[in-house]
Design a protein around this motif. Sequence first.
Motif, PDB file in Angstrom:
ATOM      1  N   GLY A  39      11.870  38.972  59.113  1.00 18.63           N
ATOM      2  CA  GLY A  39      12.091  37.580  59.505  1.00 18.63           C
ATOM      3  C   GLY A  39      12.630  36.782  58.346  1.00 18.63           C
ATOM      4  O   GLY A  39      13.123  37.330  57.364  1.00 18.63           O
ATOM      5  N   GLY A  40      12.532  35.467  58.453  1.00 14.97           N
ATOM      6  CA  GLY A  40      13.025  34.605  57.394  1.00 14.97           C
ATOM      7  C   GLY A  40      13.040  33.157  57.825  1.00 14.97           C
ATOM      8  O   GLY A  40      12.363  32.769  58.772  1.00 14.97           O
ATOM      9  N   GLY A  41      13.848  32.373  57.134  1.00 14.81           N
ATOM     10  CA  GLY A  41      13.909  30.944  57.393  1.00 14.81           C
ATOM     11  C   GLY A  41      14.880  30.592  58.499  1.00 14.81           C
ATOM     12  O   GLY A  41      15.822  31.316  58.784  1.00 14.81           O
ATOM     13  N   ILE A  42      14.604  29.452  59.124  1.00 17.02           N
ATOM     14  CA  ILE A  42      15.540  28.874  60.077  1.00 17.02           C
ATOM     15  C   ILE A  42      16.525  28.082  59.234  1.00 17.02           C
ATOM     16  O   ILE A  42      16.171  27.078  58.631  1.00 17.02           O
ATOM     17  CB  ILE A  42      14.810  27.996  61.117  1.00 17.02           C
ATOM     18  N   ASP A  43      17.758  28.576  59.144  1.00 14.68           N
ATOM     19  CA  ASP A  43      18.743  28.021  58.221  1.00 14.68           C
ATOM     20  C   ASP A  43      19.375  26.718  58.667  1.00 14.68           C
ATOM     21  O   ASP A  43      19.490  25.782  57.895  1.00 14.68           O
ATOM     22  CB  ASP A  43      19.871  29.024  57.979  1.00 14.68           C
ATOM     23  N   LYS A  44      19.811  26.676  59.871  1.00 16.37           N
ATOM     24  CA  LYS A  44      20.596  25.531  60.322  1.00 16.37           C
ATOM     25  C   LYS A  44      19.697  24.468  60.938  1.00 16.37           C
ATOM     26  O   LYS A  44      18.690  24.777  61.566  1.00 16.37           O
ATOM     27  CB  LYS A  44      21.634  25.994  61.335  1.00 16.37           C
ATOM     28  N   ILE A  45      20.088  23.242  60.784  1.00 23.77           N
ATOM     29  CA  ILE A  45      19.285  22.133  61.301  1.00 23.77           C
ATOM     30  C   ILE A  45      19.035  22.285  62.794  1.00 23.77           C
ATOM     31  O   ILE A  45      17.940  22.063  63.275  1.00 23.77           O
ATOM     32  CB  ILE A  45      19.970  20.786  60.998  1.00 23.77           C
ATOM     33  N   ARG A  46      20.044  22.720  63.512  1.00 22.32           N
ATOM     34  CA  ARG A  46      19.900  22.825  64.974  1.00 22.32           C
ATOM     35  C   ARG A  46      19.713  24.259  65.464  1.00 22.32           C
ATOM     36  O   ARG A  46      19.830  24.529  66.653  1.00 22.32           O
ATOM     37  CB  ARG A  46      21.099  22.177  65.663  1.00 22.32           C
ATOM     38  N   GLU A  47      19.411  25.198  64.584  1.00 22.52           N
ATOM     39  CA  GLU A  47      19.190  26.588  64.994  1.00 22.52           C
ATOM     40  C   GLU A  47      17.825  26.698  65.664  1.00 22.52           C
ATOM     41  O   GLU A  47      16.819  26.262  65.117  1.00 22.52           O
ATOM     42  CB  GLU A  47      19.255  27.510  63.775  1.00 22.52           C
ATOM     43  N   ARG A  48      17.800  27.262  66.842  1.00 24.14           N
ATOM     44  CA  ARG A  48      16.536  27.456  67.554  1.00 24.14           C
ATOM     45  C   ARG A  48      15.834  28.693  66.998  1.00 24.14           C
ATOM     46  O   ARG A  48      16.488  29.611  66.482  1.00 24.14           O
ATOM     47  CB  ARG A  48      16.787  27.621  69.053  1.00 24.14           C
ATOM     48  N   PRO A  49      14.497  28.757  67.121  1.00 23.97           N
ATOM     49  CA  PRO A  49      13.762  29.917  66.595  1.00 23.97           C
ATOM     50  C   PRO A  49      14.268  31.256  67.139  1.00 23.97           C
ATOM     51  O   PRO A  49      14.392  32.210  66.375  1.00 23.97           O
ATOM     52  CB  PRO A  49      12.318  29.636  67.001  1.00 23.97           C
ATOM     53  N   ILE A  50      14.594  31.350  68.424  1.00 24.95           N
ATOM     54  CA  ILE A  50      15.068  32.624  68.982  1.00 24.95           C
ATOM     55  C   ILE A  50      16.406  33.013  68.351  1.00 24.95           C
ATOM     56  O   ILE A  50      16.654  34.187  68.077  1.00 24.95           O
ATOM     57  CB  ILE A  50      15.157  32.592  70.529  1.00 24.95           C
ATOM     58  N   GLU A  51      17.268  32.036  68.103  1.00 20.83           N
ATOM     59  CA  GLU A  51      18.542  32.326  67.444  1.00 20.83           C
ATOM     60  C   GLU A  51      18.308  32.799  66.012  1.00 20.83           C
ATOM     61  O   GLU A  51      18.972  33.708  65.532  1.00 20.83           O
ATOM     62  CB  GLU A  51      19.440  31.078  67.440  1.00 20.83           C
ATOM     63  N   ALA A  52      17.349  32.169  65.330  1.00 21.96           N
ATOM     64  CA  ALA A  52      17.049  32.528  63.941  1.00 21.96           C
ATOM     65  C   ALA A  52      16.502  33.949  63.836  1.00 21.96           C
ATOM     66  O   ALA A  52      16.917  34.716  62.965  1.00 21.96           O
ATOM     67  CB  ALA A  52      16.063  31.529  63.336  1.00 21.96           C
ATOM     68  N   ILE A  53      15.572  34.330  64.737  1.00 19.64           N
ATOM     69  CA  ILE A  53      14.991  35.674  64.621  1.00 19.64           C
ATOM     70  C   ILE A  53      16.031  36.733  64.995  1.00 19.64           C
ATOM     71  O   ILE A  53      16.095  37.790  64.363  1.00 19.64           O
ATOM     72  CB  ILE A  53      13.685  35.831  65.430  1.00 19.64           C
ATOM     73  N   LYS A  54      16.884  36.455  65.968  1.00 19.29           N
ATOM     74  CA  LYS A  54      17.948  37.410  66.307  1.00 19.29           C
ATOM     75  C   LYS A  54      18.901  37.582  65.127  1.00 19.29           C
ATOM     76  O   LYS A  54      19.306  38.698  64.804  1.00 19.29           O
ATOM     77  CB  LYS A  54      18.690  36.941  67.560  1.00 19.29           C
ATOM     78  N   ARG A  55      19.241  36.474  64.449  1.00 21.37           N
ATOM     79  CA  ARG A  55      20.112  36.540  63.274  1.00 21.37           C
ATOM     80  C   ARG A  55      19.443  37.323  62.155  1.00 21.37           C
ATOM     81  O   ARG A  55      20.048  38.188  61.524  1.00 21.37           O
ATOM     82  CB  ARG A  55      20.454  35.119  62.799  1.00 21.37           C
ATOM     83  N   GLU A  56      18.164  37.042  61.897  1.00 26.60           N
ATOM     84  CA  GLU A  56      17.439  37.737  60.830  1.00 26.60           C
ATOM     85  C   GLU A  56      17.351  39.231  61.096  1.00 26.60           C
ATOM     86  O   GLU A  56      17.538  40.040  60.188  1.00 26.60           O
ATOM     87  CB  GLU A  56      16.035  37.144  60.655  1.00 26.60           C
ATOM     88  N   LEU A  57      17.073  39.638  62.333  1.00 26.33           N
ATOM     89  CA  LEU A  57      16.982  41.064  62.652  1.00 26.33           C
ATOM     90  C   LEU A  57      18.336  41.747  62.498  1.00 26.33           C
ATOM     91  O   LEU A  57      18.403  42.893  62.043  1.00 26.33           O
ATOM     92  CB  LEU A  57      16.417  41.270  64.058  1.00 26.33           C
ATOM     93  N   LYS A  58      19.411  41.043  62.822  1.00 23.55           N
ATOM     94  CA  LYS A  58      20.757  41.594  62.625  1.00 23.55           C
ATOM     95  C   LYS A  58      21.043  41.729  61.132  1.00 23.55           C
ATOM     96  O   LYS A  58      21.547  42.758  60.675  1.00 23.55           O
ATOM     97  CB  LYS A  58      21.786  40.681  63.300  1.00 23.55           C
ATOM     98  N   GLU A  59      20.690  40.693  60.340  1.00 18.05           N
ATOM     99  CA  GLU A  59      20.937  40.721  58.904  1.00 18.05           C
ATOM    100  C   GLU A  59      20.100  41.780  58.190  1.00 18.05           C
ATOM    101  O   GLU A  59      20.561  42.409  57.252  1.00 18.05           O
ATOM    102  CB  GLU A  59      20.620  39.354  58.276  1.00 18.05           C
ATOM    103  N   GLU A  60      18.863  41.968  58.632  1.00 17.72           N
ATOM    104  CA  GLU A  60      17.941  42.852  57.914  1.00 17.72           C
ATOM    105  C   GLU A  60      17.937  44.279  58.422  1.00 17.72           C
ATOM    106  O   GLU A  60      17.727  45.214  57.645  1.00 17.72           O
ATOM    107  CB  GLU A  60      16.528  42.259  57.959  1.00 17.72           C
ATOM    108  N   LEU A  61      18.142  44.474  59.733  1.00 16.73           N
ATOM    109  CA  LEU A  61      18.061  45.811  60.327  1.00 16.73           C
ATOM    110  C   LEU A  61      19.397  46.329  60.863  1.00 16.73           C
ATOM    111  O   LEU A  61      19.490  47.469  61.290  1.00 16.73           O
ATOM    112  CB  LEU A  61      17.048  45.826  61.475  1.00 16.73           C
ATOM    113  N   GLY A  62      20.394  45.460  60.891  1.00 16.61           N
ATOM    114  CA  GLY A  62      21.690  45.867  61.420  1.00 16.61           C
ATOM    115  C   GLY A  62      21.682  46.081  62.915  1.00 16.61           C
ATOM    116  O   GLY A  62      22.523  46.802  63.444  1.00 16.61           O
TER     117      GLY A  62
END
Length: 110
Positions: A39-62
């Motif tokens: 996991g990680g931080g919610i980067d964007k001001i308007r990024e929703r938690p589900i968008e953030a976790i999907k992005r983090e899993l893509k960044e960390e696990l490919g």
Amino acid sequence: MKPRLYNVECIIYNKKGEILLQKKTLDAPFYPGGWLLFGGGIDKIRERPIEAIKRELKEELGLELTPKFYQAEQDEDRMVFTFTLQFNNMERIKLMEGGGFAFFDKSELE
């Protein structure tokens, strides 16, 4: 580096109920050398938690994964959104961040 106020994490478990953790590198800004949930931080001001976790899993696990929402917890310093996901295909993981990963039995977790 200050911790972010809003964070996401994912409890990834397999058929045996073991939890997948990421080994942080020794130069990581938070918990160097520790074992943590992905996991990680919610980067964007308007990024929703589900968008953030999907992005983090893509960044960390490919991997493009869609976990289920589990809970939100808030303390005086931050808000953490926790998601869950069953995943059994270790061969698909391409570790993109961190020093390693492994499944752990719940009895091994602190």
